[in-house]
Design an enzyme around this catalytic site. Structure first.
Site, mmCIF file in Angstrom:
data_model
loop_
_atom_site.group_PDB
_atom_site.id
_atom_site.type_symbol
_atom_site.label_atom_id
_atom_site.label_comp_id
_atom_site.label_asym_id
_atom_site.label_seq_id
_atom_site.Cartn_x
_atom_site.Cartn_y
_atom_site.Cartn_z
ATOM 1 N N CYS A 24 19.617 21.905 13.356
ATOM 2 C CA CYS A 24 18.663 21.980 12.245
ATOM 3 C C CYS A 24 17.394 22.649 12.768
ATOM 4 O O CYS A 24 17.387 23.189 13.875
ATOM 5 C CB CYS A 24 18.398 20.613 11.619
ATOM 6 S SG CYS A 24 17.517 19.442 12.648
ATOM 7 N N CYS A 67 20.863 22.149 7.838
ATOM 8 C CA CYS A 67 19.770 22.558 6.953
ATOM 9 C C CYS A 67 19.878 24.049 6.697
ATOM 10 O O CYS A 67 20.422 24.801 7.512
ATOM 11 C CB CYS A 67 18.402 22.189 7.527
ATOM 12 S SG CYS A 67 17.771 23.249 8.820
ATOM 13 N N CYS A 88 20.100 30.899 12.570
ATOM 14 C CA CYS A 88 20.826 30.708 13.822
ATOM 15 C C CYS A 88 21.222 32.078 14.354
ATOM 16 O O CYS A 88 21.726 32.924 13.600
ATOM 17 C CB CYS A 88 22.065 29.854 13.597
ATOM 18 S SG CYS A 88 22.967 29.508 15.123
#
Length: 140
Positions: A10, A83, A90
């Site tokens: 997250c 999330c 990412c």
């Protein structure tokens, strides 16, 4: 036999990913090695510690970690983003190197406003949602 590593990701590694790590350790620790990280780690939120302790899960052995700790260093079997911000931000190279990529969206309880009781309710709601997701995922 080595356990499959599961990394929960997250943004701040302060609530959702910490809860998921703890639940996977509790329910699937015999099969999986539970890890968590954040894109911008903030430390474990005190209310995360509180709501997990309410159900008998201590987070004393967990720390808030950066995704950089795992980049190119770990063979991750499952990457689970918890999330939207982490899902969108990412690093692509990391996603490509993870064996399996799953996204579960949970509200950020750390962003809750209001009284202490109202914030605790948000943390409890998200905690319970994460526990259900972990159990369902393990059963599948």
């Amino acid at each position: 036999m080595d356990k499959v590593k599961v990394l929960f990701l997250c943004t701040g590694n302060s609530a959702r990913s910490q809860m998921a790590e703890a639940f996977l350790r509790k329910y699937g620790g015999d099969r999986y090695e539970a890890l968590s990280a954040g894109l911008d780690p903030k430390g474990i939120h005190p209310l995360t510690m509180k709501v997990m302790a309410e159900i008998g899960i201590g987070l004393d052995s967990q720390t808030s970690k950066s995704l950089k700790q795992y980049l190119g260093k770990e063979n991750i079997g499952h990457l689970i983003t918890v999330c939207g911000h982490a899902e969108e931000n990412c690093p692509y190279a990391f996603l490509r190197n993870a064996g399996d990529h799953i996204h579960w969206h949970f509200e950020d309880p750390a962003a809750a406003e209001g009284t202490e009781d109202q914030k605790l309710e948000k943390f409890r709601k998200v905690r319970d949602q994460i526990e259900k997701h972990i159990k369902k995922w393990l059963a599948s």
